[in-house]
Design an enzyme around this catalytic site. Structure first.
Site, short mmCIF file in Angstrom:
data_model
loop_
_atom_site.label_atom_id
_atom_site.label_comp_id
_atom_site.label_asym_id
_atom_site.label_seq_id
_atom_site.Cartn_x
_atom_site.Cartn_y
_atom_site.Cartn_z
N SER A 118 0.83 -1.08 0.34
CA SER A 118 0.28 -0.02 -0.15
C SER A 118 0.78 1.44 -0.14
CB SER A 118 -0.92 0.37 1.18
OG SER A 118 -1.56 1.44 1.60
N TYR A 134 -2.79 -0.84 10.74
CA TYR A 134 -3.56 -1.13 8.82
C TYR A 134 -1.76 0.06 8.33
CZ TYR A 134 -4.28 -0.52 3.62
OH TYR A 134 -4.04 -0.91 2.95
#
Length: 334
Positions: free
Chosen positions: A145, A158
């Site tokens: 990501s 996260y």
């Protein structure tokens, strides 16, 4: 040892997190291009629907209901693949989820579960896949990501899991290269993507979560993944914002801190109350949808990503455009 890439039409491909979002977009596109697929996720209903659709359109696909946080489940994906197809060429670790909330508010149980899925799911998938790929050659693709390089408030754990994925993937790649193994390892780093990801997240906030703009269409990530399945790419940033955030954080980290502190909190909140605060952290939820319901503008393509993957073609287009412009200016002057 040089990695040999088969065309997609000759590949057997394993995709985790295949019941929605990026995984589903990748599965549908790969099937349309002739790949034989093994689709894995927790939601059997969604998997069965997707598999039936692919078969009805002439493709080949099977599914395995699995929780990637369990090594036994991931091993079952590999075993089922070998039973059905006898091999696989590309393994894509896509399954992942998030938690929205301040770190100090979130329970240890939820934090650990997120790491079980996001980090350990990729570890299990990678190590099991590499055991086969080292002997037969092929590609391992892990979904990182923009948060692999930058920490985002309200998605702290996260971000930590995506940082961990980057460290693991880079170390694994180096070890495989040192062994001269015929395995290509790619880390995909998408920016915000319009999938059901926010709706599936565990939410501790008093607002419905959303992704900070710019937000891109899932097909852009699917195209990057399938490019990596046939080309030796180390990292692929999907969306110029992913590359930009990474670059700023490396060269001017306090500037990125300022941006995150002053902008990113409000940009991750919708003006409505939470719809599904429990999310799918522990139980599979609704699946079968590629797109989310992003309230703002969704960019269909990323020129940056396409240029980075096809520099010669992009250069030719730019040069051609420049020549056309010069010719047009010449005519105007005449």
């Amino acid at each position: 040892m040089k990695v040999t890439f088969k065309p997609l039409s000759q590949q057997v491909m394993v995709i985790t997190g295949a019941s929605s979002g990026i995984g589903l977009a990748t599965a549908q596109t790969a099937a349309a291009r002739g790949a034989r697929l093994v689709l894995a996720a927790r939601n059997e209903t969604a998997l069965a629907t997707v598999t039936d659709r692919i078969r009805a359109e002439g493709g080949q696909a099977i599914y395995v209901v699995a929780d990637v946080g369990s090594r036994e489940d991931v091993q079952r994906i590999a075993d089922r693949t070998m039973q059905e197809f006898g091999t696989f060429d590309t393994w894509i670790n896509d399954a992942g989820l998030s938690i929205w909330g301040r770190l100090e508010e979130i329970s240890d149980e939820d934090h650990r579960r997120l790491f079980d899925v996001n980090f350990w799911g990729i570890v299990y998938g990678s190590l099991i896949a590499v055991g086969h790929l080292k002997k037969h050659g092929g590609t391992l693709i892990n979904l990182g990501s923009a948060a692999s390089d930058v920490a985002f408030p309200l998605q702290g754990m996260y971000s930590a899991s995506k940082h961990a994925i980057k460290g693991f993937t880079d170390a694994l790649r180096i070890e495989l290269e040192e062994q001269d193994a015929p395995v290509s390892v790619t880390l995909i780093k998408p920016a915000a993507i319009n999938t059901p990801f926010p709706h599936h997240a565990r939410n501790y906030m008093e607002s419905e979560p959303k992704l900070p703009p710019p937000v891109y269409h899932p097909q852009e990530v699917a195209e990057a993944i399938l490019y990596a399945a046939t080309h030796p790419e180390r990292d692929i940033y999907v969306g110029s914002s992913s590359k930009m955030f990474s670059s700023i954080n490396k060269t001017a980290p306090r500037v990125m801190d300022w941006v995150s502190r002053n902008l990113m909190v409000d940009l991750q909140k919708r003006e409505e109350t939470p719809r599904n605060p429990v999310g799918t952290l522990f139980e599979g939820g609704s699946g079968g949808f590629v797109d989310g319901d992003e309230p703002g503008y969704v960019m269909k393509t990323s020129l940056y990503t396409r240029a980075s993957l096809h520099p010669l073609l992009t250069g030719a287009i730019v040069a051609g455009s420049a020549l056309a412009m010069m010719a047009w200016l010449g005519r105007e002057r005449g």
